[in-house]
Design a protein around this motif. Structure first.
Motif, PDB file in Angstrom:
ATOM      1  N   ARG A  26      -0.432  -2.250  -9.539  1.00 23.87           N
ATOM      2  CA  ARG A  26      -0.331  -1.443  -8.320  1.00 23.87           C
ATOM      3  C   ARG A  26       0.636  -0.280  -8.548  1.00 23.87           C
ATOM      4  O   ARG A  26       1.600  -0.402  -9.292  1.00 23.87           O
ATOM      5  CB  ARG A  26       0.201  -2.290  -7.172  1.00 23.87           C
ATOM      6  CG  ARG A  26      -0.753  -3.354  -6.739  1.00 23.87           C
ATOM      7  CD  ARG A  26      -1.493  -2.877  -5.545  1.00 23.87           C
ATOM      8  NE  ARG A  26      -2.357  -3.929  -5.041  1.00 23.87           N
ATOM      9  CZ  ARG A  26      -3.473  -3.667  -4.412  1.00 23.87           C
ATOM     10  NH1 ARG A  26      -3.859  -2.440  -4.210  1.00 23.87           N
ATOM     11  NH2 ARG A  26      -4.226  -4.643  -3.966  1.00 23.87           N
ATOM     12  N   PRO A  27       0.396   0.834  -7.865  1.00 25.65           N
ATOM     13  CA  PRO A  27       1.356   1.935  -7.946  1.00 25.65           C
ATOM     14  C   PRO A  27       2.698   1.521  -7.359  1.00 25.65           C
ATOM     15  O   PRO A  27       2.787   0.598  -6.544  1.00 25.65           O
ATOM     16  CB  PRO A  27       0.718   3.036  -7.099  1.00 25.65           C
ATOM     17  CG  PRO A  27      -0.708   2.684  -6.992  1.00 25.65           C
ATOM     18  CD  PRO A  27      -0.791   1.201  -7.108  1.00 25.65           C
ATOM     19  N   PHE A  28       3.722   2.226  -7.798  1.00 21.17           N
ATOM     20  CA  PHE A  28       5.073   1.896  -7.354  1.00 21.17           C
ATOM     21  C   PHE A  28       5.203   2.017  -5.846  1.00 21.17           C
ATOM     22  O   PHE A  28       5.851   1.185  -5.218  1.00 21.17           O
ATOM     23  CB  PHE A  28       6.090   2.814  -8.046  1.00 21.17           C
ATOM     24  CG  PHE A  28       7.502   2.557  -7.617  1.00 21.17           C
ATOM     25  CD1 PHE A  28       8.175   1.427  -8.035  1.00 21.17           C
ATOM     26  CD2 PHE A  28       8.155   3.440  -6.770  1.00 21.17           C
ATOM     27  CE1 PHE A  28       9.480   1.181  -7.630  1.00 21.17           C
ATOM     28  CE2 PHE A  28       9.445   3.205  -6.365  1.00 21.17           C
ATOM     29  CZ  PHE A  28      10.112   2.071  -6.804  1.00 21.17           C
ATOM     30  N   TRP A  29       4.581   3.017  -5.235  1.00 20.00           N
ATOM     31  CA  TRP A  29       4.741   3.206  -3.796  1.00 20.00           C
ATOM     32  C   TRP A  29       4.070   2.078  -3.012  1.00 20.00           C
ATOM     33  O   TRP A  29       4.494   1.770  -1.905  1.00 20.00           O
ATOM     34  CB  TRP A  29       4.248   4.580  -3.356  1.00 20.00           C
ATOM     35  CG  TRP A  29       2.780   4.782  -3.438  1.00 20.00           C
ATOM     36  CD1 TRP A  29       2.065   5.234  -4.491  1.00 20.00           C
ATOM     37  CD2 TRP A  29       1.831   4.559  -2.391  1.00 20.00           C
ATOM     38  NE1 TRP A  29       0.737   5.286  -4.173  1.00 20.00           N
ATOM     39  CE2 TRP A  29       0.564   4.882  -2.897  1.00 20.00           C
ATOM     40  CE3 TRP A  29       1.945   4.104  -1.080  1.00 20.00           C
ATOM     41  CZ2 TRP A  29      -0.594   4.759  -2.135  1.00 20.00           C
ATOM     42  CZ3 TRP A  29       0.789   3.988  -0.326  1.00 20.00           C
ATOM     43  CH2 TRP A  29      -0.455   4.316  -0.854  1.00 20.00           C
ATOM     44  N   HIS A  30       3.041   1.427  -3.552  1.00 20.43           N
ATOM     45  CA  HIS A  30       2.448   0.267  -2.880  1.00 20.43           C
ATOM     46  C   HIS A  30       3.460  -0.864  -2.800  1.00 20.43           C
ATOM     47  O   HIS A  30       3.613  -1.503  -1.754  1.00 20.43           O
ATOM     48  CB  HIS A  30       1.233  -0.233  -3.661  1.00 20.43           C
ATOM     49  CG  HIS A  30      -0.013   0.531  -3.408  1.00 20.43           C
ATOM     50  ND1 HIS A  30      -1.248   0.015  -3.661  1.00 20.43           N
ATOM     51  CD2 HIS A  30      -0.227   1.776  -2.928  1.00 20.43           C
ATOM     52  CE1 HIS A  30      -2.174   0.899  -3.356  1.00 20.43           C
ATOM     53  NE2 HIS A  30      -1.570   1.982  -2.918  1.00 20.43           N
TER      54      HIS A  30
END
Length: 58
Positions: A26-30
């Motif tokens: 998952r992306p960091f912002w998720h």
């Protein structure tokens, strides 16, 4: 369209097995957003418990 089991086995043996898709991280912002939302829910729950314990009695 009835086929015998021998025909189906022969057909499926000729096909290449499908490789499962590799998991993408998952992306960091998720992850950041999920932790933030967990903190909001926890804060709201604990704040409600505190309010009921100390200010709920009228």
């Amino acid at each position: 369209m009835n086929r015998s089991t021998e025909e189906l086995e022969h057909y499926s043996a000729g096909q290449k097995p499908e490789e499962p898709e590799k998991a993408h991280p998952r992306p960091f912002w998720h992850r950041l957003l999920s932790w933030f939302l967990i903190a909001v829910v926890l804060f709201a729950f604990l704040g409600t418990c505190y309010w009921l314990a100390f200010y709920g009695r009228v």
